[in-house]
Design an enzyme around this catalytic site. Structure first.
Site, PDB file in Angstrom:
ATOM      1  N   CYS A   6      48.158  45.256  26.375  1.00 19.75           N
ATOM      2  CA  CYS A   6      49.353  44.423  26.174  1.00 19.75           C
ATOM      3  C   CYS A   6      50.434  44.856  27.162  1.00 19.75           C
ATOM      4  O   CYS A   6      51.133  44.009  27.731  1.00 19.75           O
ATOM      5  CB  CYS A   6      49.869  44.543  24.745  1.00 19.75           C
ATOM      6  SG  CYS A   6      48.963  43.555  23.539  1.00 19.75           S
ATOM      7  N   HIS A  45      47.220  39.434  22.325  1.00 23.84           N
ATOM      8  CA  HIS A  45      46.456  40.562  21.777  1.00 23.84           C
ATOM      9  C   HIS A  45      45.394  40.056  20.800  1.00 23.84           C
ATOM     10  O   HIS A  45      45.706  39.564  19.717  1.00 23.84           O
ATOM     11  CB  HIS A  45      47.366  41.565  21.062  1.00 23.84           C
ATOM     12  CG  HIS A  45      46.602  42.743  20.541  1.00 23.84           C
ATOM     13  ND1 HIS A  45      46.307  43.847  21.317  1.00 23.84           N
ATOM     14  CD2 HIS A  45      46.003  42.964  19.339  1.00 23.84           C
ATOM     15  CE1 HIS A  45      45.584  44.705  20.614  1.00 23.84           C
ATOM     16  NE2 HIS A  45      45.390  44.192  19.410  1.00 23.84           N
ATOM     17  N   ASN A  85      32.209  44.952  25.567  1.00 22.03           N
ATOM     18  CA  ASN A  85      31.866  45.976  24.588  1.00 22.03           C
ATOM     19  C   ASN A  85      32.671  45.694  23.329  1.00 22.03           C
ATOM     20  O   ASN A  85      33.900  45.568  23.394  1.00 22.03           O
ATOM     21  CB  ASN A  85      32.197  47.368  25.139  1.00 22.03           C
ATOM     22  CG  ASN A  85      31.380  47.700  26.375  1.00 22.03           C
ATOM     23  OD1 ASN A  85      30.230  47.289  26.487  1.00 22.03           O
ATOM     24  ND2 ASN A  85      31.975  48.421  27.304  1.00 22.03           N
ATOM     25  N   THR A  93      36.371  51.074  24.004  1.00 25.65           N
ATOM     26  CA  THR A  93      37.359  52.158  23.920  1.00 25.65           C
ATOM     27  C   THR A  93      38.789  51.630  23.880  1.00 25.65           C
ATOM     28  O   THR A  93      39.660  52.271  23.302  1.00 25.65           O
ATOM     29  CB  THR A  93      37.211  53.138  25.107  1.00 25.65           C
ATOM     30  OG1 THR A  93      37.386  52.430  26.331  1.00 25.65           O
ATOM     31  CG2 THR A  93      35.841  53.806  25.096  1.00 25.65           C
ATOM     32  N   HIS A  98      38.526  42.490  26.228  1.00 26.20           N
ATOM     33  CA  HIS A  98      38.450  42.444  27.697  1.00 26.20           C
ATOM     34  C   HIS A  98      37.012  42.238  28.116  1.00 26.20           C
ATOM     35  O   HIS A  98      36.076  42.655  27.431  1.00 26.20           O
ATOM     36  CB  HIS A  98      39.000  43.733  28.316  1.00 26.20           C
ATOM     37  CG  HIS A  98      38.390  44.990  27.772  1.00 26.20           C
ATOM     38  ND1 HIS A  98      38.793  45.542  26.586  1.00 26.20           N
ATOM     39  CD2 HIS A  98      37.395  45.784  28.250  1.00 26.20           C
ATOM     40  CE1 HIS A  98      38.082  46.636  26.344  1.00 26.20           C
ATOM     41  NE2 HIS A  98      37.215  46.800  27.330  1.00 26.20           N
TER      42      HIS A  98
HETATM   43  P1  AMP Z   1      35.701  49.529  27.176  1.00 31.10           P
HETATM   44  O1  AMP Z   1      35.023  50.858  27.141  1.00 31.10           O
HETATM   45  O2  AMP Z   1      34.784  48.367  27.231  1.00 31.10           O
HETATM   46  O3  AMP Z   1      36.725  49.414  26.061  1.00 31.10           O
HETATM   47  O4  AMP Z   1      36.472  49.472  28.555  1.00 31.10           O
HETATM   48  C1  AMP Z   1      37.758  49.953  28.757  1.00 31.10           C
HETATM   49  C2  AMP Z   1      37.950  50.033  30.235  1.00 31.10           C
HETATM   50  O5  AMP Z   1      39.329  50.102  30.503  1.00 31.10           O
HETATM   51  C3  AMP Z   1      37.306  51.252  30.894  1.00 31.10           C
HETATM   52  O6  AMP Z   1      36.372  50.804  31.869  1.00 31.10           O
HETATM   53  C4  AMP Z   1      38.498  51.986  31.520  1.00 31.10           C
HETATM   54  O7  AMP Z   1      38.170  52.547  32.767  1.00 31.10           O
HETATM   55  C5  AMP Z   1      39.516  50.882  31.648  1.00 31.10           C
HETATM   56  N1  AMP Z   1      40.916  51.275  31.636  1.00 31.10           N
HETATM   57  C6  AMP Z   1      41.553  52.044  30.729  1.00 31.10           C
HETATM   58  N2  AMP Z   1      42.857  52.139  31.022  1.00 31.10           N
HETATM   59  C7  AMP Z   1      43.061  51.396  32.141  1.00 31.10           C
HETATM   60  C8  AMP Z   1      44.198  51.083  32.947  1.00 31.10           C
HETATM   61  N3  AMP Z   1      45.423  51.558  32.674  1.00 31.10           N
HETATM   62  N4  AMP Z   1      44.020  50.292  34.038  1.00 31.10           N
HETATM   63  C9  AMP Z   1      42.797  49.821  34.349  1.00 31.10           C
HETATM   64  N5  AMP Z   1      41.691  50.056  33.607  1.00 31.10           N
HETATM   65  C10 AMP Z   1      41.818  50.837  32.534  1.00 31.10           C
HETATM   66 ZN    ZN Z   2      46.861  44.394  23.196  1.00 34.54          ZN
END
Ligand code: AMP
Ligand code: ZN
Length: 112
Positions: A6, A45, A85, A93, A98
């Site tokens: 967000c 969100h 995911n 995570t 996304h």
């Molecule tokens: P997921 O594990 O599918 O939730 O993917 C989360 C993704 O967000 C991971 O690939 C991280 O590398 C990425 N990520 C986390 N924080 C940031 C950020 N500030 N800018 C860009 N990517 C991010």
């Molecule tokens: Zn959000």
């Protein structure tokens, strides 16, 4: 709400934006797993794919339109991978929906 995506969507946290419109933003993943690794998110969100409903699902179709445009613009005529995911077991995570848009290498299946 303390949600990092967000904050990216509203400009509070800077990012390397590759696409933006009224409802969607796309930016480079901080920890790329492929030569091209972009995250496409709704600005609204939505916590995960498990929270998609009839009321908010239109943005998902739009995200896939954006993905197709990115694939063309980036010259990925040989293909790419789009990954979501969902939840703990899905390996999510960041709890803001996304889609990982990844390209520039051959991917394995089901992992890698
Ligand atoms: P997921 O594990 O599918 O939730 O993917 C989360 C993704 O967000 C991971 O690939 C991280 O590398 C990425 N990520 C986390 N924080 C940031 C950020 N500030 N800018 C860009 N990517 C991010
Ligand atoms: Zn959000």
């Amino acid at each position: 709400m303390d949600c990092i995506f967000c904050k990216i969507a509203n400009g509070e946290i800077p990012t390397t934006k590759v696409y933006e419109d009224d409802s969607v933003i796309a930016f480079n993943d901080l920890s790329p797993q492929a030569p091209i690794h972009i995250l496409i998110i709704p600005k609204e969100h939505i916590a995960s794919a498990a929270d998609v409903t009839a009321d908010n699902s239109a943005v998902i179709a739009h995200i896939f339109e954006v993905a197709a445009k990115l694939g063309k613009d980036l010259g990925l005529e040989n293909g790419y991978r789009i990954v979501n995911n969902c939840g703990e077991d899905g390996g999510q995570t960041v709890k803001h929906l996304h889609f990982h848009f990844m390209g520039g290498r051959q991917f394995g299946w089901p992992a890698g």
